[in-house]
Design a protein around this motif. Structure first.
Motif, PDB file in Angstrom:
ATOM      1  N   LEU A  25       3.801 -37.531  21.464  1.00  0.00           N
ATOM      2  CA  LEU A  25       4.803 -38.092  20.437  1.00  0.00           C
ATOM      3  C   LEU A  25       5.263 -39.348  20.650  1.00  0.00           C
ATOM      4  O   LEU A  25       5.859 -40.348  20.166  1.00  0.00           O
ATOM      5  CB  LEU A  25       5.437 -37.387  19.857  1.00  0.00           C
ATOM      6  N   GLN A  26       4.092 -40.250  22.007  1.00  0.00           N
ATOM      7  CA  GLN A  26       4.857 -41.274  22.261  1.00  0.00           C
ATOM      8  C   GLN A  26       4.817 -42.490  21.413  1.00  0.00           C
ATOM      9  O   GLN A  26       4.481 -43.317  21.692  1.00  0.00           O
ATOM     10  CB  GLN A  26       4.021 -40.922  23.584  1.00  0.00           C
ATOM     11  N   GLU A  27       3.750 -41.919  21.069  1.00  0.00           N
ATOM     12  CA  GLU A  27       3.091 -43.326  20.236  1.00  0.00           C
ATOM     13  C   GLU A  27       3.881 -43.098  18.182  1.00  0.00           C
ATOM     14  O   GLU A  27       3.840 -44.053  18.195  1.00  0.00           O
ATOM     15  CB  GLU A  27       1.029 -42.827  19.803  1.00  0.00           C
ATOM     16  N   ILE A  28       4.823 -42.064  18.542  1.00  0.00           N
ATOM     17  CA  ILE A  28       5.695 -42.422  17.452  1.00  0.00           C
ATOM     18  C   ILE A  28       6.189 -43.828  16.714  1.00  0.00           C
ATOM     19  O   ILE A  28       6.304 -44.197  15.995  1.00  0.00           O
ATOM     20  CB  ILE A  28       6.410 -40.808  17.193  1.00  0.00           C
ATOM     21  N   GLU A  29       6.783 -44.176  17.999  1.00  0.00           N
ATOM     22  CA  GLU A  29       7.374 -45.906  17.728  1.00  0.00           C
ATOM     23  C   GLU A  29       6.895 -46.933  17.345  1.00  0.00           C
ATOM     24  O   GLU A  29       6.819 -47.916  16.399  1.00  0.00           O
ATOM     25  CB  GLU A  29       8.368 -46.198  18.937  1.00  0.00           C
TER      26      GLU A  29
END
Ligand code: FES
Length: 87
Positions: A25-29
């Motif tokens: 989910l780190q890539e969500i931004e």
């Protein structure tokens, strides 16, 4: 300056969530579509205190404007953002 009416996206990177897949989910931004980015504020937490009471839900957890998303994936979170933006 903080804009009013921002959608708060709270990611959990605590141990339970992280081992259950929150790392993805780190890539969500960076994935949030540009038209939504200004409306969204992303915050990271070390524990949302949801894993302790996870009898009926599974990590990883994300909150979108207070709404709990269990077994969160990038797709689920983006969908939730989308429905908030579109009212
Ligand atoms: S580690 Fe994510 S809710 Fe506790």
């Amino acid at each position: 300056m903080e804009e009013a009416g921002k959608i708060l996206v709270e990611l959990c990177f605590g141990t339970t969530c992280f081992v259950m897949g929150a790392s993805k989910l780190q890539e969500i931004e960076s994935i949030i579509p540009p038209q939504y980015r200004k409306r969204v504020e992303v915050k990271a937490h070390t524990c949302l205190d949801l894993c302790k009471n996870a009898t009926y839900m599974k990590a990883p957890f994300v909150k979108v404007d207070g709404e709990i998303i269990s077994e969160a994936t990038v797709e689920k979170v983006l969908k939730a953002i989308e429905s908030k933006v579109n009212g």
